[in-house]
Design a protein around this motif. Sequence first.
Motif, PDB file in Angstrom:
ATOM      1  N   GLY A  25       5.191 -38.103  93.189  1.00 36.49           N
ATOM      2  CA  GLY A  25       4.689 -39.147  94.062  1.00 36.49           C
ATOM      3  C   GLY A  25       5.761 -39.743  94.952  1.00 36.49           C
ATOM      4  N   GLY A  26       5.312 -40.594  95.855  1.00 34.82           N
ATOM      5  CA  GLY A  26       6.225 -41.280  96.765  1.00 34.82           C
ATOM      6  C   GLY A  26       6.023 -40.849  98.198  1.00 34.82           C
ATOM      7  N   PHE A  27       6.583 -41.647  99.093  1.00 35.09           N
ATOM      8  CA  PHE A  27       6.431 -41.425 100.531  1.00 35.09           C
ATOM      9  C   PHE A  27       7.764 -41.777 101.167  1.00 35.09           C
ATOM     10  N   GLY A  28       8.503 -40.762 101.644  1.00 33.51           N
ATOM     11  CA  GLY A  28       9.874 -41.029 102.051  1.00 33.51           C
ATOM     12  C   GLY A  28      10.672 -41.391 100.810  1.00 33.51           C
ATOM     13  N   LEU A  29      11.284 -42.554 100.811  1.00 37.12           N
ATOM     14  CA  LEU A  29      11.948 -43.064  99.600  1.00 37.12           C
ATOM     15  C   LEU A  29      11.150 -44.189  98.957  1.00 37.12           C
ATOM     16  N   CYS A  30       9.943 -44.437  99.467  1.00 36.36           N
ATOM     17  CA  CYS A  30       9.109 -45.523  98.952  1.00 36.36           C
ATOM     18  C   CYS A  30       8.297 -45.042  97.754  1.00 36.36           C
ATOM     19  N   GLY A  31       8.469 -45.715  96.634  1.00 35.41           N
ATOM     20  CA  GLY A  31       7.656 -45.410  95.469  1.00 35.41           C
ATOM     21  C   GLY A  31       7.974 -44.089  94.805  1.00 35.41           C
ATOM     22  N   ILE A  32       9.196 -43.588  94.961  1.00 36.23           N
ATOM     23  CA  ILE A  32       9.529 -42.320  94.310  1.00 36.23           C
ATOM     24  C   ILE A  32       9.947 -42.572  92.859  1.00 36.23           C
ATOM     25  N   PRO A  33       9.655 -41.643  91.962  1.00 38.22           N
ATOM     26  CA  PRO A  33      10.040 -41.808  90.546  1.00 38.22           C
ATOM     27  C   PRO A  33      11.498 -41.421  90.341  1.00 38.22           C
ATOM     28  N   ASP A  34      12.401 -42.218  90.893  1.00 44.06           N
ATOM     29  CA  ASP A  34      13.811 -41.848  90.944  1.00 44.06           C
ATOM     30  C   ASP A  34      14.459 -41.733  89.568  1.00 44.06           C
ATOM     31  N   VAL A  35      14.056 -42.571  88.625  1.00 39.92           N
ATOM     32  CA  VAL A  35      14.641 -42.510  87.288  1.00 39.92           C
ATOM     33  C   VAL A  35      14.240 -41.213  86.583  1.00 39.92           C
ATOM     34  N   LEU A  36      12.986 -40.835  86.731  1.00 35.73           N
ATOM     35  CA  LEU A  36      12.517 -39.590  86.119  1.00 35.73           C
ATOM     36  C   LEU A  36      13.167 -38.371  86.773  1.00 35.73           C
ATOM     37  N   ILE A  37      13.350 -38.419  88.100  1.00 39.57           N
ATOM     38  CA  ILE A  37      14.015 -37.316  88.791  1.00 39.57           C
ATOM     39  C   ILE A  37      15.453 -37.186  88.302  1.00 39.57           C
ATOM     40  N   GLN A  38      16.149 -38.305  88.170  1.00 34.45           N
ATOM     41  CA  GLN A  38      17.524 -38.253  87.674  1.00 34.45           C
ATOM     42  C   GLN A  38      17.577 -37.676  86.262  1.00 34.45           C
ATOM     43  N   ALA A  39      16.579 -38.000  85.448  1.00 34.50           N
ATOM     44  CA  ALA A  39      16.529 -37.447  84.088  1.00 34.50           C
ATOM     45  C   ALA A  39      16.370 -35.928  84.130  1.00 34.50           C
ATOM     46  N   LEU A  40      15.605 -35.407  85.086  1.00 33.95           N
ATOM     47  CA  LEU A  40      15.479 -33.959  85.244  1.00 33.95           C
ATOM     48  C   LEU A  40      16.804 -33.345  85.679  1.00 33.95           C
ATOM     49  N   VAL A  41      17.493 -34.009  86.594  1.00 38.45           N
ATOM     50  CA  VAL A  41      18.811 -33.523  87.018  1.00 38.45           C
ATOM     51  C   VAL A  41      19.733 -33.431  85.812  1.00 38.45           C
ATOM     52  N   ASP A  42      19.754 -34.469  85.006  1.00 40.95           N
ATOM     53  CA  ASP A  42      20.632 -34.509  83.834  1.00 40.95           C
ATOM     54  C   ASP A  42      20.247 -33.467  82.793  1.00 40.95           C
ATOM     55  N   SER A  43      18.970 -33.085  82.757  1.00 44.04           N
ATOM     56  CA  SER A  43      18.507 -32.131  81.735  1.00 44.04           C
ATOM     57  C   SER A  43      18.943 -30.711  82.037  1.00 44.04           C
TER      58      SER A  43
END
Length: 255
Positions: A25-43
């Motif tokens: 989800g999200g639009f541009g940088l608005c409302g993006i699940p940034d914490v979850l994305i970072q967790a995927l990067v770390d995984s």
Amino acid sequence: MATKVFDTAAAAVADVSDGATLAVGGFGLCGIPDVLIQALVDSGVGDLEVFSNNCGVDDHGLGLLLNEHRVRRVVASYVGENKEFARQYLAGELEVELTPQGTLAERLRAGGAGIPAFFTPAGVGTPVSDGGLPWRYASDGSVAVASPPKETRVFGDKRYVMELGINADFALVHAVKGDTAGNLVFDKTAMNFNPLAAMAGKITIAQVEELVEPGEIDPAQVHLPGIFVKRIVHTGPQNKRIEKRTVTASEGAAQ
């Protein structure tokens, strides 16, 4: 009944494996699940196929996964401000299916509603329907994979193109408020794609800024019912990134 609430984002995305499909989800940088994305990067997970309006910017959001070449394919509406996204696409390192924005939204909604396909006038008479859009380039700049032609049909006196609904293994969304049963409330522009992405995921994971108990959200204010949400992570408010900061000169400043 097992709880939907996970203590950490890392635990919530722990079973996202290589090759998974993600609706984000999200639009541009608005409302993006940034914490979850970072967790995927770390995984360390990779070889992902992503359905999202865009891929953030180079150093934030989905751009973090792109920078590490963790994404194999993207279905999106907008390359936007992400230079690495454009570079990988043009260099043949990334497969990209560009889709009209409203069509992408409806494909996500249709997938979540159990609708396998639908007809729309958007894209009729263009490469969107006729085929030939470059999905992947070769290293020499030629087209390695092109989009196939799609079925069209006339209803009344107008031609429409058939588009397929989208279902993803996982959906990642951001909500301003949610309860422990998974009922979510989105804020302003974050309502554009977050509810639709959430519907399309087989396992939908929501990061929420404010977590409350069931009954504390007025049912009339719920934007997405908890039936669509399998996992919740309470992240608290996050620092909001601005995609393009524009300011005016102060009064009296040299022009």
